[in-house]
Design an enzyme around this catalytic site. Structure first.
Site, PDB file in Angstrom:
ATOM      1  N   GLU A 151       4.550  -8.711  11.219  1.00 16.19           N
ATOM      2  CA  GLU A 151       4.011  -8.067  10.011  1.00 16.19           C
ATOM      3  C   GLU A 151       5.294  -8.058   9.013  1.00 16.19           C
ATOM      4  O   GLU A 151       5.341  -8.539   7.880  1.00 16.19           O
ATOM      5  CB  GLU A 151       3.210  -7.125  10.091  1.00 16.19           C
ATOM      6  CG  GLU A 151       2.429  -6.471   8.960  1.00 16.19           C
ATOM      7  CD  GLU A 151       1.619  -5.623   9.173  1.00 16.19           C
ATOM      8  OE1 GLU A 151       1.250  -4.899  10.310  1.00 16.19           O
ATOM      9  OE2 GLU A 151       0.669  -5.011   8.164  1.00 16.19           O
ATOM     10  N   ASP A 179       0.813  -1.231  -0.111  1.00 15.77           N
ATOM     11  CA  ASP A 179      -0.038   0.110  -0.189  1.00 15.77           C
ATOM     12  C   ASP A 179       0.848   1.466  -0.085  1.00 15.77           C
ATOM     13  O   ASP A 179       0.377   2.166  -0.517  1.00 15.77           O
ATOM     14  CB  ASP A 179      -0.873  -0.084   1.185  1.00 15.77           C
ATOM     15  CG  ASP A 179      -1.725  -1.395   1.321  1.00 15.77           C
ATOM     16  OD1 ASP A 179      -1.696  -2.185   0.398  1.00 15.77           O
ATOM     17  OD2 ASP A 179      -2.507  -1.291   2.577  1.00 15.77           O
TER      18      ASP A 179
HETATM   19  C1  9WN Z   1      -5.235  -2.460   3.356  1.00 10.41           C
HETATM   20  C2  9WN Z   1      -3.763  -7.335   5.457  1.00 10.41           C
HETATM   21  C3  9WN Z   1      -3.173  -6.200   4.656  1.00 10.41           C
HETATM   22  C4  9WN Z   1      -2.310  -6.881   3.551  1.00 10.41           C
HETATM   23  C5  9WN Z   1      -1.585  -5.697   2.889  1.00 10.41           C
HETATM   24  C6  9WN Z   1      -0.964  -4.770   3.800  1.00 10.41           C
HETATM   25  C7  9WN Z   1      -2.212  -4.144   4.505  1.00 10.41           C
HETATM   26  C8  9WN Z   1      -4.466  -2.966   4.350  1.00 10.41           C
HETATM   27  C9  9WN Z   1      -4.193  -1.829   5.296  1.00 10.41           C
HETATM   28  O1  9WN Z   1      -2.698  -5.059   5.426  1.00 10.41           O
HETATM   29  O2  9WN Z   1      -3.218  -3.297   3.626  1.00 10.41           O
HETATM   30  O3  9WN Z   1      -5.654  -3.508   2.345  1.00 10.41           O
HETATM   31  O4  9WN Z   1      -4.923  -1.826   6.100  1.00 10.41           O
HETATM   32  O5  9WN Z   1      -2.893  -1.109   5.366  1.00 10.41           O
HETATM   33  O6  9WN Z   1      -0.335  -3.700   3.060  1.00 10.41           O
HETATM   34  O7  9WN Z   1      -0.566  -6.303   2.032  1.00 10.41           O
HETATM   35  O8  9WN Z   1      -3.114  -7.635   2.500  1.00 10.41           O
HETATM   36  O9  9WN Z   1      -2.604  -7.776   6.135  1.00 10.41           O
END
Ligand code: 9WN
Length: 434
Positions: free
Chosen positions: A402, A177
């Site tokens: 993470e 992101d």
């Molecule tokens: C938005 C869930 C997700 C991952 C992504 C990571 C983060 C979300 C966020 O978390 O994204 O989709 O709230 O930032 O960047 O890779 O799928 O773990």
């Protein structure tokens, strides 16, 4: 740095299972307790990959529950919401309003965006490793038409550049992101609306700051169009061809070509898709020795290199000279060569590199796993072993975080993160074959 006493393989495996069990809802695995209480698309799919050698049924259940969120147009959403604590995560179902859309499933709330199409590759791994061949064959027959619909959606609605690649229409669709490759396209957007702050959680450190307003604005504009393909084509201000998204798509097309006979279908269309995507990647995204992100709204090719630039290495038929060039960059001081704990998510020499900001520097288990697979399909056993071993070193020392500081290996973001645990199970199997 935070460090744990040496954990042997058996104990590490037990810890990984404990995380997956704690994050299991009964039909799906949420990414982490607290901040991520729903089912995420590529997170769940990495979990299915991690379970492929261990538990065919549970891996299949994970994929099937994700596909229960698939829209009638084939789109597989990036979040399938759990009804419990639905609004704990922002933006929740009341923002996406999927149930108001005729193409969305009505039994479950989802987001209106997608994420990298990794599901066919996961299914192929389940199929390849399953001891119970009948269960695996039944799973392939059930999922195959859903995956064909997903790929058709990408090839039609998302071919915004008209050259055979799928465009993403929001940084959240990349899964990476806050990557610096989105900075320029986001800065070109008109900024409207109030800034928001994400609800708490352990992941406050290193998370996106100034970008959040355009992130929400983009999502709302697409929603308010009625998730309209014509709006995406003609008006939506963010449209980008991403090498990791398309590299994963290509690898999934190769997987569908191998699965088609199991489903009694013709592999030909999947092979044609592979050729089309490879040609698009080489003709449109290759420049100066790397694949780059192309901004379809006028920004051209991104200058900054990130871990996503290596995505097309997943193509086992990528020409050998391109493989060699990419691996040269990956192993250089721009990425692995200067990192104690590979692979940094952004090249170290870039001014945007930040060792602690989410997707702007930290190393991630999922991208390490993808690059390890890429190394294996190109018979680069040494590179594959280094990637596997350094990833296991990270989780052994810092736990199933993470992401991780690429210099000292300390953990960042959420704890008990599902894909870090699941892919550890796969890495512990310690084979480099593909
Ligand atoms: C938005 C869930 C997700 C991952 C992504 C990571 C983060 C979300 C966020 O978390 O994204 O989709 O709230 O930032 O960047 O890779 O799928 O773990």
């Amino acid at each position: 740095m935070e460090s744990r006493a040496a954990v042997d393989d058996a104990a590490l495996g037990r810890e990984a299972w404990a995380v997956l069990d704690a994050n299991w809802t009964g039909s799906a695995t949420v990414p982490a307790p607290g901040l991520y209480p729903h089912q995420w698309n590529w997170d769940s799919t990495f979990v299915a990959i991690g379970l492929a050698r261990r538990d065919t049924r549970r891996a299949g259940t994970e994929l099937l529950s994700l596909m229960a969120g698939q829209w009638g147009n084939g789109m597989v959403p990036h979040i399938v919401f759990q009804p419990v604590r639905a609004e704990v995560y922002f933006p929740g179902p009341s923002v996406w309003r999927s149930r108001e859309h005729r193409s969305a499933p009505h039994g479950v709330g989802t987001s209106g965006l997608t994420q990298p199409p990794l599901q066919a590759l996961a299914l192929w791994r389940i199929w390849r490793h399953a001891a119970d061949r009948d269960t695996a064959a039944a799973l392939v027959r059930r999922l195959y038409p859903m995956l064909v619909a997903q790929h058709d959606y990408l090839a039609t609605v998302r071919d915004l550049g008209g050259a055979g690649l799928a465009a993403i229409v929001h940084p959240w669709e990349s899964g990476m992101d806050d990557s610096p490759v989105w900075d320029a396209p986001l800065e070109a957007l008109p900024v409207t609306g109030a800034p928001y702050r994400r609800a708490g959680g352990s992941c406050g450190e290193g998370r996106p700051g100034g970008h959040h307003d355009p992130f929400v604005t983009l999502a709302l504009r697409y929603r308010d169009s009625g998730y309209d393909p014509a709006y995406l084509r003609d008006e939506h201000p963010f449209a980008v061809e991403d090498p990791m998204f398309n590299g994963i798509w290509l690898a999934s097309c190769q997987a569908l070509a191998e699965l088609a006979p199991v489903a009694g279908a013709d592999a030909g269309p999947h092979r044609a898709a592979v050729e089309r995507i490879r040609a698009g990647l080489l003709e449109r995204l290759w420049a100066d020795g790397l694949f780059r992100v192309r901004d379809l709204r006028g920004g051209g090719l991104s200058q900054v290199c990130t871990v996503g630039c290596f995505g097309p290495l997943l193509d086992r038929e990528l020409p050998a000279d391109r493989v060699a060039e990419l691996v040269g960059v990956l192993e250089s001081a721009r990425f692995m060569g200067a990192a104690g704990y590979p692979v940094p998510s952004c090249e170290i020499r870039a001014q945007q590199f930040d060792r602690s900001r989410y997707w702007r520097g930290p190393s991630w288990v999922n991208t390490n796993w993808l690059l390890r697979r890429a190394a294996a399909v190109h018979d680069l056993a040494g590179l594959a072993r280094i990637l596997g071993a350094s990833t296991l070193r990270l989780v052994r020392q810092a736990g199933f975080r993470e992401c991780f500081d690429p210099f000292d290996g300390s953990g960042r973001g959420s704890r008990d993160f599902s894909w870090s645990a699941a892919l550890t199970l796969d890495l512990l199997a310690d084979t480099v074959e593909e």
